[in-house]
Motif scaffolding. Structure first.
Motif, mmCIF file in Angstrom:
data_model
loop_
_atom_site.group_PDB
_atom_site.id
_atom_site.type_symbol
_atom_site.label_atom_id
_atom_site.label_comp_id
_atom_site.label_asym_id
_atom_site.label_seq_id
_atom_site.Cartn_x
_atom_site.Cartn_y
_atom_site.Cartn_z
ATOM 1 N N GLY A 40 -4.497 -1.745 -5.373
ATOM 2 C CA GLY A 40 -4.919 -0.822 -4.323
ATOM 3 C C GLY A 40 -6.045 -1.403 -3.498
ATOM 4 O O GLY A 40 -7.139 -1.638 -4.018
ATOM 5 N N ARG B 39 -8.617 12.043 0.603
ATOM 6 C CA ARG B 39 -7.607 13.081 0.315
ATOM 7 C C ARG B 39 -8.102 14.023 -0.768
ATOM 8 O O ARG B 39 -7.878 15.235 -0.714
ATOM 9 C CB ARG B 39 -6.290 12.429 -0.109
ATOM 10 C CG ARG B 39 -5.516 11.940 1.091
ATOM 11 C CD ARG B 39 -4.320 11.092 0.821
ATOM 12 N NE ARG B 39 -3.659 11.208 -0.432
ATOM 13 C CZ ARG B 39 -2.360 10.976 -0.615
ATOM 14 N NH1 ARG B 39 -1.601 10.648 0.418
ATOM 15 N NH2 ARG B 39 -1.819 11.055 -1.791
ATOM 16 N N ASP C 277 -4.878 4.659 -11.858
ATOM 17 C CA ASP C 277 -6.213 5.273 -11.967
ATOM 18 C C ASP C 277 -7.060 4.540 -12.997
ATOM 19 O O ASP C 277 -8.223 4.216 -12.748
ATOM 20 C CB ASP C 277 -6.105 6.750 -12.390
ATOM 21 C CG ASP C 277 -5.679 7.653 -11.242
ATOM 22 O OD1 ASP C 277 -5.800 7.236 -10.084
ATOM 23 O OD2 ASP C 277 -5.204 8.769 -11.532
ATOM 24 N N LYS D 172 4.431 9.350 -10.369
ATOM 25 C CA LYS D 172 3.221 9.906 -11.004
ATOM 26 C C LYS D 172 2.759 8.999 -12.142
ATOM 27 O O LYS D 172 1.563 8.795 -12.342
ATOM 28 C CB LYS D 172 3.492 11.317 -11.533
ATOM 29 C CG LYS D 172 3.635 12.321 -10.421
ATOM 30 C CD LYS D 172 3.711 13.738 -10.948
ATOM 31 C CE LYS D 172 4.061 14.661 -9.792
ATOM 32 N NZ LYS D 172 3.940 16.054 -10.078
ATOM 33 N N ARG E 131 -7.992 1.039 -11.935
ATOM 34 C CA ARG E 131 -9.051 0.944 -10.925
ATOM 35 C C ARG E 131 -10.431 0.908 -11.575
ATOM 36 O O ARG E 131 -11.353 0.307 -11.033
ATOM 37 C CB ARG E 131 -8.894 2.088 -9.916
ATOM 38 C CG ARG E 131 -7.714 1.826 -9.015
ATOM 39 C CD ARG E 131 -7.209 2.963 -8.177
ATOM 40 N NE ARG E 131 -6.033 2.496 -7.436
ATOM 41 C CZ ARG E 131 -5.190 3.269 -6.784
ATOM 42 N NH1 ARG E 131 -5.376 4.573 -6.763
ATOM 43 N NH2 ARG E 131 -4.163 2.757 -6.156
ATOM 44 N N LYS F 274 8.258 12.139 -4.385
ATOM 45 C CA LYS F 274 8.284 13.509 -4.904
ATOM 46 C C LYS F 274 9.582 13.774 -5.648
ATOM 47 O O LYS F 274 10.399 14.589 -5.238
ATOM 48 C CB LYS F 274 8.079 14.504 -3.765
ATOM 49 C CG LYS F 274 6.702 14.349 -3.127
ATOM 50 C CD LYS F 274 6.404 15.424 -2.129
ATOM 51 C CE LYS F 274 5.002 15.305 -1.559
ATOM 52 N NZ LYS F 274 3.929 15.474 -2.522
ATOM 53 N N SER G 149 0.841 -1.209 0.000
ATOM 54 C CA SER G 149 0.000 0.000 0.000
ATOM 55 C C SER G 149 0.871 1.253 0.000
ATOM 56 O O SER G 149 0.533 2.260 -0.627
ATOM 57 C CB SER G 149 -0.904 0.004 1.242
ATOM 58 O OG SER G 149 -1.904 -0.977 1.101
HETATM 59 N N1 COS Z 1 -2.207 10.972 -10.681
HETATM 60 C C1 COS Z 1 -1.176 11.813 -10.887
HETATM 61 N N2 COS Z 1 -0.299 12.173 -9.909
HETATM 62 C C2 COS Z 1 -0.511 11.636 -8.683
HETATM 63 C C3 COS Z 1 -1.567 10.761 -8.402
HETATM 64 C C4 COS Z 1 -2.446 10.427 -9.471
HETATM 65 N N3 COS Z 1 -3.473 9.593 -9.290
HETATM 66 N N4 COS Z 1 -1.501 10.394 -7.109
HETATM 67 C C5 COS Z 1 -0.431 11.036 -6.591
HETATM 68 N N5 COS Z 1 0.155 11.779 -7.536
HETATM 69 C C6 COS Z 1 1.320 12.660 -7.389
HETATM 70 C C7 COS Z 1 1.054 13.672 -6.290
HETATM 71 O O1 COS Z 1 0.351 14.790 -6.796
HETATM 72 C C8 COS Z 1 2.465 14.028 -5.851
HETATM 73 O O2 COS Z 1 2.988 14.940 -6.789
HETATM 74 P P1 COS Z 1 3.816 16.262 -6.282
HETATM 75 O O3 COS Z 1 5.111 15.749 -5.786
HETATM 76 O O4 COS Z 1 3.946 17.078 -7.551
HETATM 77 O O5 COS Z 1 2.997 16.895 -5.223
HETATM 78 C C9 COS Z 1 3.238 12.704 -6.005
HETATM 79 O O6 COS Z 1 2.458 11.917 -6.941
HETATM 80 C C10 COS Z 1 3.337 11.966 -4.706
HETATM 81 O O7 COS Z 1 2.029 11.705 -4.261
HETATM 82 P P2 COS Z 1 1.644 11.531 -2.736
HETATM 83 O O8 COS Z 1 2.331 12.573 -1.905
HETATM 84 O O9 COS Z 1 0.170 11.459 -2.665
HETATM 85 O O10 COS Z 1 2.320 10.114 -2.375
HETATM 86 P P3 COS Z 1 1.984 9.122 -1.249
HETATM 87 O O11 COS Z 1 3.180 8.311 -0.964
HETATM 88 O O12 COS Z 1 1.365 9.855 -0.077
HETATM 89 O O13 COS Z 1 0.844 8.193 -1.930
HETATM 90 C C11 COS Z 1 -0.992 6.651 -1.965
HETATM 91 C C12 COS Z 1 -0.078 7.546 -1.150
HETATM 92 C C13 COS Z 1 -1.864 5.922 -0.977
HETATM 93 C C14 COS Z 1 -1.876 7.474 -2.891
HETATM 94 C C15 COS Z 1 -0.163 5.688 -2.832
HETATM 95 O O14 COS Z 1 0.893 5.123 -2.092
HETATM 96 C C16 COS Z 1 -1.012 4.550 -3.397
HETATM 97 O O15 COS Z 1 -1.824 4.724 -4.312
HETATM 98 N N6 COS Z 1 -0.817 3.344 -2.852
HETATM 99 C C17 COS Z 1 -1.444 2.159 -3.351
HETATM 100 C C18 COS Z 1 -0.564 1.516 -4.348
HETATM 101 C C19 COS Z 1 -1.268 0.427 -5.062
HETATM 102 O O16 COS Z 1 -2.357 0.586 -5.571
HETATM 103 N N7 COS Z 1 -0.610 -0.711 -5.126
HETATM 104 C C20 COS Z 1 -1.167 -1.815 -5.794
HETATM 105 C C21 COS Z 1 -0.101 -2.628 -6.387
HETATM 106 S S1 COS Z 1 0.278 -2.238 -7.980
HETATM 107 S S2 COS Z 1 -0.776 -3.549 -8.988
#
Ligand code: COS
Length: 385
Positions: A369, A380, A244, A237, A247, A179, A132
């Motif tokens: 996810g 969020r 996305d 990203k 999902r 980031k 996650s």
């Molecule tokens: N589309 C585009 N950019 C995105 C994004 C999206 N859907 N989600 C995050 N970002 C960008 C953010 O905007 C941020 O950019 P900036 O640095 O310019 O601000 C950057 O990516 C980092 O994002 P964030 O700070 O949200 O990172 P986190 O580590 O907090 O992310 C979640 C947390 C929970 C969102 C992430 O770890 C996640 O989705 N985890 C689940 C992973 C998953 O689905 N795994 C399944 C296995 S793969 S089959």
């Protein structure tokens, strides 16, 4: 709002429905028992263009768009889930990094081979310490002597054992991580230092393999950064945008299986006699069927709306995609549970497909996810700004 499904997409869904009935359903049990999809079936999938549903037509794909892809997945998921998974990585998580962010050269080099099904792609993000918390990847990539050198271990990689290439997410800057410190690469299975590790033993999804990928001083050319040098550090990203779309298609898959379970349950309830009458005449069963159908209806409207939104607006559907995955997969798991209950003892037996759907659907609340992560993403987005 226009709820009409365009004619070309409807025809494609009809074609897939026939393929499922004529070719996939009859071998569904065999595939489950043997944990393997016969090559002639994979070839038929190639002929139908199923590996290139989402890949633009200029690269040999069908370029269906998100709604079209979801309609196909819905039909494909009315049989053993492994068939959908086999085409899933080429259309989704394995190719989308290149479709969305790849350089023109990368698109030319890889997308036609993925669209035709000649090559299989997989998505290598997850690691033992990065589930996650996807940003916690430990696999590193360092630029040495004009080549990238990758070291680390990915796990739970769908289609990893059959993949010809992987979209691999590596740490390139420990301080920046999500980031600016994660970079996406294309790695080919023939690259030195690329190894397929253990194939996992799973609760379900037989016929679809999940495995480890190991990078041991794996050397790849400098031009394999997805999107080129300007994308160094931007891989997180790319991963998130890829997920996305995934999902939504995951929601479509759960929906298709739920619909199939409802259809099976209605048929069974009409012919299963207890206390001198078909169990469909008991209100306890009718209420279950009514709730299953209502939830499926709601899930379908939500999915089609979000898919159409993505097609019209581009990829900015972060909240909706998570809502769709959360709702459709949780709904389908409830439907599967009720289907087992309606089938009673038979629902627990391997002679009926219901128990297989029950096991296979359990994964949909976890992979691409978890439900909990979808709630985090939705909240969020709601609280942003
Ligand atoms: N589309 C585009 N950019 C995105 C994004 C999206 N859907 N989600 C995050 N970002 C960008 C953010 O905007 C941020 O950019 P900036 O640095 O310019 O601000 C950057 O990516 C980092 O994002 P964030 O700070 O949200 O990172 P986190 O580590 O907090 O992310 C979640 C947390 C929970 C969102 C992430 O770890 C996640 O989705 N985890 C689940 C992973 C998953 O689905 N795994 C399944 C296995 S793969 S089959």
């Amino acid at each position: 709002m226009d709820f009409t499904i365009p004619e070309n997409l409807r025809l494609m869904a009809d074609t897939v429905r026939r393929f499922v009935k004529q070719d996939l359903d009859p071998i569904s049990r065999q595939v489950e028992d043997e944990d393997h999809i016969p090559e002639e079936i994979v070839e038929k999938m190639r002929e139908l263009g199923l590996f290139g549903l989402s890949i633009p037509e200029e690269f040999g794909g069908l370029g269906l768009g998100t709604l079209g892809e979801c309609l196909v997945y819905e039909e494909m998921s009315k049989t053993n889930a492994c068939f959908r998974t086999r085409i899933g990585t080429n259309n989704g998580i394995g190719s989308q990094g290149i479709v969305l962010d790849g350089t023109p050269q990368q698109k030319d080099a890889y997308l036609p081979r993925l669209a035709s099904g000649e090559w299989v792609a997989c998505f290598a993000l997850t690691e033992p310490e990065a589930g996650s918390d996807a940003a916690n990847v430990q696999t590193t990539a360092e630029l040495k002597g004009g080549e990238w050198v990758l070291n680390g271990r990915k796990h739970f990689i769908t289609n990893g054992d059959v993949a010809d290439m992987a979209c691999v997410f590596c740490l390139t800057d420990k301080q920046k991580r999500a980031k600016g410190g994660i970079t996406a690469f294309v790695v080919e299975k023939t690259d030195p230092g690329y190894f397929v590790g253990t194939i996992e033993r799973k609760m379900g999804m037989r016929g679809s393999h999940t495995c480890e990928l190991i990078f041991d001083n794996c050397r790849i050319p400098a031009d394999r950064v997805i999107g080129g040098d300007k994308m160094i550090g931007m891989g997180f990203k790319t991963a998130m945008k890829t997920l996305d779309k995934g999902r939504l298609t995951m929601g479509a898959s759960a929906l298709g299986s739920a619909q199939k379970l409802l259809d099976l349950s209605v048929d069974y309830a009409k012919q299963r006699v207890q206390f001198g009458k078909p169990i469909a005449q008991f209100q306890a069963i009718q209420f279950k069927l009514a709730e299953m159908a209502t939830n499926i209806y709601a899930a379908r409207q939500m999915l089609y709306h979000a898919a159409a939104l993505r097609d019209s607006k581009g990829s900015s559907i972060i909240k909706e995609a998570s809502m769709v995955k959360l709702f459709c997969t949780e709904m389908a798991n409830r439907v599967a549970d009720e289907a087992v209950q309606i089938f009673g003892g038979m629902g627990y037996m391997k002679d009926f497909p219901v128990e297989r759907y029950y096991r296979d659907l359990r994964l949909t609340r976890i992979y691409e996810g978890t439900s909990e992560i979808q709630k985090v993403v939705i909240a969020r987005e709601l609280l942003r700004g």
